[in-house]
Design a protein around this motif. Structure first.
Motif, PDB file in Angstrom:
ATOM      1  N   ALA A   1      94.350  29.678  -8.932  1.00 47.19           N
ATOM      2  CA  ALA A   1      94.827  29.489  -7.570  1.00 47.19           C
ATOM      3  C   ALA A   1      93.671  29.528  -6.579  1.00 47.19           C
ATOM      4  N   ALA A   2      93.744  28.671  -5.552  1.00 47.44           N
ATOM      5  CA  ALA A   2      92.660  28.554  -4.571  1.00 47.44           C
ATOM      6  C   ALA A   2      92.388  29.865  -3.844  1.00 47.44           C
ATOM      7  N   ASP A   3      93.416  30.713  -3.703  1.00 51.13           N
ATOM      8  CA  ASP A   3      93.245  31.989  -2.991  1.00 51.13           C
ATOM      9  C   ASP A   3      93.099  33.165  -3.953  1.00 51.13           C
ATOM     10  N   ASP A   4      92.879  32.877  -5.230  1.00 45.28           N
ATOM     11  CA  ASP A   4      92.722  33.941  -6.217  1.00 45.28           C
ATOM     12  C   ASP A   4      91.271  34.421  -6.224  1.00 45.28           C
TER      13      ASP A   4
ATOM     14  N   SER B   1      89.295  22.296  -2.834  1.00 43.02           N
ATOM     15  CA  SER B   1      90.727  22.124  -2.607  1.00 43.02           C
ATOM     16  C   SER B   1      91.458  21.889  -3.928  1.00 43.02           C
ATOM     17  N   THR B   2      92.759  21.769  -3.823  1.00 42.12           N
ATOM     18  CA  THR B   2      93.598  21.585  -5.005  1.00 42.12           C
ATOM     19  C   THR B   2      93.127  20.403  -5.856  1.00 42.12           C
TER      20      THR B   2
ATOM     21  N   THR C   1      91.201  23.886  -9.738  1.00 43.28           N
ATOM     22  CA  THR C   1      91.636  24.759  -8.656  1.00 43.28           C
ATOM     23  C   THR C   1      93.057  24.385  -8.265  1.00 43.28           C
TER      24      THR C   1
ATOM     25  N   LYS D   1      97.182  27.214  -3.155  1.00 40.98           N
ATOM     26  CA  LYS D   1      97.312  28.609  -2.772  1.00 40.98           C
ATOM     27  C   LYS D   1      98.684  29.133  -3.185  1.00 40.98           C
ATOM     28  N   ASP D   2      98.705  30.397  -3.605  1.00 43.99           N
ATOM     29  CA  ASP D   2      99.933  31.071  -4.032  1.00 43.99           C
ATOM     30  C   ASP D   2     100.504  30.530  -5.345  1.00 43.99           C
TER      31      ASP D   2
ATOM     32  N   THR E   1      97.920  31.526 -11.602  1.00 44.60           N
ATOM     33  CA  THR E   1      96.674  31.291 -12.336  1.00 44.60           C
ATOM     34  C   THR E   1      96.959  31.393 -13.827  1.00 44.60           C
TER      35      THR E   1
END
Length: 476
Positions: A240-243, A186-187, A211, A214-215, A218
């Motif tokens: 980014a977590a979703d990268d 997580s973040t 990290t 999300k969104d 980076t």
């Protein structure tokens, strides 16, 4: 006022003196840049545009066109560079190699970890399970090569890029360490750093990459630093977590040592133990050595396509060092080999070439001379296809910055660009064009700055060049 003066001068002096055919490009002269340019047709030799075509200027990476031409004429498109694992020792019944295992660097500019892995598998298939001596990396052809540019000299202790890699006939992965950065958890959690080609990174890692949400954006900072403990990658920033995984390349401080560490790890991962570690050598393997495994590089025409399309400085300078042909070659000898090639081009005139990559800012040639080279290769029927394949078409080239201009420029031009920012700005571009009537032409443009003109955006060169070449293409 300046534009009025240019108009007045055009009434007094021949138009070629201020840029006949290059009316848009010539405007850079008003801003204090030195310009050399020429465009001409190949069927009748007619000059369509010219600005100080005999002025000696820095070509930057357009130098690679000289390297490609010299290499093709020396070896031909299907030449291969061979890397070997050899030994002068015997293998006993227990699978012990009773001596040293030597990697003989063959000057392959594209040798990579996966090629070493395949050679190591061959050792295992031969039944070798233990090496009683050392793993020796023989870079007798060249390496370590003395640095002659500020970037490469600085990179012996630290590097924030991939292009300043040190040179060796036994180097791998273009002299670069490679790691991937992956978001984890997580973040705020620490990102994961993994090797691109091993189970664990061989280079030391100092990471404070976290990290992000999300969104989020980076942002990564990476530098390789070297001290008494060897190479270490220092990484900062966030991902980014979703990268997806981000790949980072940084040049190593010693290309042969990087090869040694990588090969030793691959050997041990295969289940073969090495008794005495590794050593680096500048001498050839013993004459009594026999080959246990080998790897042939891709054909020269494929190596040149990668060298030219991606303007790979490591590959260009390794190929130039191979031109020397004697042991422990250095870049000055490589430059002399290129200058000897140029001296054989009728009508070219003198050129100063200290490297095959163009990283050396002392390189000098003329726009007219580059066009002589381009015409020479055009008339080599067996070599021209391999040579021109290394150039890019603006409409679909790998470099996005060249995708501009009219349809005529986009589809009727093949080019090579060159860029330097230190000690002064250089923007160069050269190649071929075809007119609407199907006639072939060559063009070369070199724009050099000075301390008074420290910055030059590529747009200020490519946009006017595209307009000028479009006019030539559409009017012939």
């Amino acid at each position: 006022m300046i534009r009025r003066l240019v108009v007045c001068l055009s009434l007094v002096f021949p138009l070629t003196a201020i840029g006949a055919g290059f009316s848009h490009l010539a405007q850079l002269d008003e801003e204090g840049f030195k310009i050399g340019a020429q465009a001409r047709l190949l069927d009748n030799g007619a000059t369509l545009g010219e600005i100080n075509a005999d002025q000696s200027l820095s070509p930057a990476s357009v130098t690679k066109a000289y390297l490609a031409a010299a290499a093709l004429e020396r070896w031909g498109p299907q030449h291969h560079f061979t890397t070997r694992l050899v030994t002068a020792a015997d293998v006993n019944d227990q699978g012990h190699l009773e001596g040293d295992l030597v990697l003989e660097g063959g000057g392959d500019p594209a040798l990579a970890s996966e090629h070493l892995w395949r050679m190591v598998q061959s050792l295992h298939h031969r039944g070798i399970r233990h090496i009683d001596g050392r793993l020796v990396i023989s870079q007798w052809r060249f390496g370590p090569v003395a640095c002659v540019t500020e970037d490469r000299c600085d990179a012996r202790s630290r590097s924030g890029n991939s292009y300043s890699a040190q040179l060796s006939s036994a180097g791998i992965n273009h002299g670069n360490w490679c790691v991937q950065v992956l978001p984890v958890g997580s973040t705020g959690d620490r990102a994961r750093i993994v090797s691109c080609d091993n189970r664990a990174p061989l280079v030391g890692i100092e990471s404070e990459v976290s990290t992000g949400a999300k969104d989020s954006a980076t942002e990564l900072y990476a530098e390789r630093v070297t001290n008494g403990d060897g190479d270490r990658l220092v990484l900062r920033g966030n991902i980014a977590a979703d990268d997806s995984a981000r790949t980072v390349y940084r040049s190593s401080a010693d290309a042969a040592d990087q090869t040694a560490q990588t090969l030793l790890t691959l050997i041990e991962q295969t289940g073969i133990t090495v008794e005495e570690g590794y050593a680096l050598s500048q001498t050839p393997p013993p004459e009594s050595s026999r080959t246990l495994a080998s790897h042939d590089s891709s054909a020269l025409q494929e190596l040149l396509l990668r060298t030219m399309n991606y303007s790979n400085n490591y590959m260009a300078d390794v190929l130039a060092l191979n031109l020397v042909g004697s042991a422990q070659a250095d870049l000055s000898q490589a430059g002399e080999s290129l200058e000897s090639f140029v001296a054989q081009l009728d009508g070219h005139g003198p050129a100063t070439l200290h490297s095959g990559s163009g990283l050396t800012p002392e390189n000098r040639t003329t726009a007219a001379g580059v066009n002589v080279l381009l015409e020479h290769m055009y008339r080599q029927a067996s070599l021209f296809p391999s040579f021109v394949a290394g150039l890019q078409s603006p409409v679909n080239g790998v470099m996005r910055m060249i995708r501009k201009g009219s349809d005529s420029f986009q589809n009727n031009v093949m080019l090579k660009t060159g860029t330097l920012n230190q000690p002064f700005a250089v923007r160069s571009v050269a190649g071929y064009f075809r007119t609407q009537q199907g006639r072939w032409g060559v063009f070369s443009v070199m724009v050099n700055g000075s301390s008074n003109t420290p910055y030059l955006n590529w747009t200020k060169v490519l946009d006017p060049l595209a307009k000028d070449l479009t006019a030539m293409i559409e009017s012939h």
